[in-house]
Design an enzyme around this catalytic site. Structure first.
Site, mmCIF file in Angstrom:
data_model
loop_
_atom_site.group_PDB
_atom_site.id
_atom_site.type_symbol
_atom_site.label_atom_id
_atom_site.label_comp_id
_atom_site.label_asym_id
_atom_site.label_seq_id
_atom_site.Cartn_x
_atom_site.Cartn_y
_atom_site.Cartn_z
ATOM 1 N N ASP A 1 5.141 -5.151 9.939
ATOM 2 C CA ASP A 1 6.163 -4.783 10.879
ATOM 3 C C ASP A 1 6.277 -5.590 11.927
ATOM 4 O OD1 ASP A 1 7.181 -3.027 9.076
ATOM 5 O OD2 ASP A 1 6.081 -1.470 9.755
ATOM 6 N N ASP B 1 0.912 -1.787 12.464
ATOM 7 C CA ASP B 1 1.377 -2.156 11.112
ATOM 8 C C ASP B 1 1.576 -3.716 11.438
ATOM 9 O OD1 ASP B 1 2.980 -1.129 8.386
ATOM 10 O OD2 ASP B 1 2.953 -3.270 9.052
ATOM 11 N N ARG C 1 0.949 -0.967 0.052
ATOM 12 C CA ARG C 1 0.055 0.117 -0.070
ATOM 13 C C ARG C 1 0.892 1.145 0.111
ATOM 14 N NH1 ARG C 1 -4.505 1.537 4.476
ATOM 15 N NH2 ARG C 1 -2.579 1.691 5.877
ATOM 16 N N THR D 1 -0.845 7.633 -1.118
ATOM 17 C CA THR D 1 -2.195 7.524 -1.620
ATOM 18 C C THR D 1 -3.240 6.380 -1.419
ATOM 19 O OG1 THR D 1 -1.327 5.773 -3.114
ATOM 20 C CG2 THR D 1 -1.035 8.117 -4.055
HETATM 21 C C1 PRP Z 1 -1.183 -3.884 5.196
HETATM 22 C C2 PRP Z 1 -2.178 -5.082 5.238
HETATM 23 C C3 PRP Z 1 -2.899 -5.208 4.016
HETATM 24 C C4 PRP Z 1 -3.186 -3.747 3.574
HETATM 25 C C5 PRP Z 1 -4.445 -3.056 4.261
HETATM 26 O O1 PRP Z 1 -0.277 -4.307 4.057
HETATM 27 O O2 PRP Z 1 -1.255 -6.268 5.213
HETATM 28 O O3 PRP Z 1 -2.393 -5.883 2.886
HETATM 29 O O4 PRP Z 1 -2.264 -2.877 4.313
HETATM 30 O O5 PRP Z 1 -4.856 -1.914 3.734
HETATM 31 P P1 PRP Z 1 -5.785 -1.513 2.736
HETATM 32 O O6 PRP Z 1 -7.259 -2.417 3.154
HETATM 33 O O7 PRP Z 1 -6.143 -0.041 2.898
HETATM 34 O O8 PRP Z 1 -5.486 -1.902 1.283
HETATM 35 P P2 PRP Z 1 1.036 -3.301 3.426
HETATM 36 O O9 PRP Z 1 0.683 -2.863 2.351
HETATM 37 O O10 PRP Z 1 1.334 -2.298 4.503
HETATM 38 O O11 PRP Z 1 2.033 -4.178 3.186
HETATM 39 P P3 PRP Z 1 3.015 -5.273 4.033
HETATM 40 O O12 PRP Z 1 2.115 -6.307 4.560
HETATM 41 O O13 PRP Z 1 4.050 -5.666 3.195
HETATM 42 O O14 PRP Z 1 3.415 -4.647 5.419
HETATM 43 N N1 URA Z 2 -2.276 -1.909 7.534
HETATM 44 C C1 URA Z 2 -1.632 -2.630 8.651
HETATM 45 O O1 URA Z 2 -0.906 -3.268 8.740
HETATM 46 N N2 URA Z 2 -2.634 -1.938 9.518
HETATM 47 C C2 URA Z 2 -3.583 -0.991 9.609
HETATM 48 O O2 URA Z 2 -4.001 -0.662 10.769
HETATM 49 C C3 URA Z 2 -3.931 -0.641 8.470
HETATM 50 C C4 URA Z 2 -3.354 -1.234 7.304
#
Ligand code: PRP
Ligand code: URA
Length: 210
Positions: A204, A201, A103, A107
């Site tokens: 993380d 997150d 994400r 944006t």
């Molecule tokens: C996080 C989470 C989802 C997304 C949710 O991943 O694991 O995939 O955000 O957000 P949304 O509903 O607004 O799309 P992220 O993109 O942070 O990637 P990561 O798992 O690599 O940390």
């Molecule tokens: N992705 C995450 O990991 N946490 C949130 O709260 C939203 C998106």
């Protein structure tokens, strides 16, 4: 809003540990895996059973089994992979696909960087795994991609640990036929697109990257 929220004391207990910012990486990962197993248990209630004769030490009887060849688990990278263990400990033979999405922090739009699913996906019902359903952008992008490779009759279920109302509404609107399961439906998103109260997150915290 169309969502199945697990209402169970064990889920509430484990979820509170998961939300706690003092919970470390090892325990966080274990909790994600345990909660995911419970989510899967609930979401597979309507799975089709096949009849199979079983012979007990006493007599023959009618048994019912699940065909693991009709299931696929597809985690959204990265955080979704943290949910996999909880499902493959139950069904070790289910096939696994991966969708890489991240994400954009500004944006909040998802960007695809990887897509690999089992060749015979048309034969399978799909369980998409992602612990966080926030704006719903990642979920919708993943469902769109999977639908291109799926038969018309195959079911898609989306398993998340925490969902925000904004994300649930967006997925419901785009794909009313996709069933969403979550351990909690939280209050809202904040200005940065994080779920409130949420757990921070997920990626993380699972991988210890921050
Ligand atoms: C996080 C989470 C989802 C997304 C949710 O991943 O694991 O995939 O955000 O957000 P949304 O509903 O607004 O799309 P992220 O993109 O942070 O990637 P990561 O798992 O690599 O940390
Ligand atoms: N992705 C995450 O990991 N946490 C949130 O709260 C939203 C998106």
């Amino acid at each position: 809003m169309n969502i199945n929220v697990l209402n169970h004391p064990l889920i509430s207990h484990k979820l509170s540990l998961l939300r706690d910012k003092k919970t470390g990486t090892k325990e966080f990962r274990e909790l994600v895996s345990e909660i995911s197993g419970l989510l899967f248990y609930e979401s597979m209630k309507d799975i089709k059973l096949e009849e199979k004769e079983v012979e007990t030490p006493i007599c023959k009887t009618k048994g019912y089994v699940i065909d693991e060849n009709k299931l696929a688990f597809i985690p959204i990278l990265r955080a979704g992979t943290g949910m996999l263990d909880g499902l493959i400990s139950v069904f070790p033979n289910a096939k696994i696909g991966h969708i890489g999405l991240y994400r954009d922090e500004e944006t909040l739009r998802p960007h695809k960087y990887f897509y690999k699913v089992p060749k015979d996906l048309k034969k399978r019902d799909v369980y998409i795994l992602d612990p966080m359903l926030a704006t719903g952008g990642s979920a919708i992008a993943a469902i769109k991609l999977i639908k291109e490779d799926l038969g018309k009759k195959n079911k898609i279920k989306f398993l998340s640990i925490i969902a925000a109302p904004e994300g649930v509404e967006a997925v419901n609107k785009a794909f009313p036929e996709v069933e969403i399961y979550a351990a909690a439906l939280d209050e809202k998103l904040n200005e940065k697109g994080y779920i409130v109260p949420g757990l921070g997150d997920a990626g993380d915290r699972i991988f210890g990257t921050k």
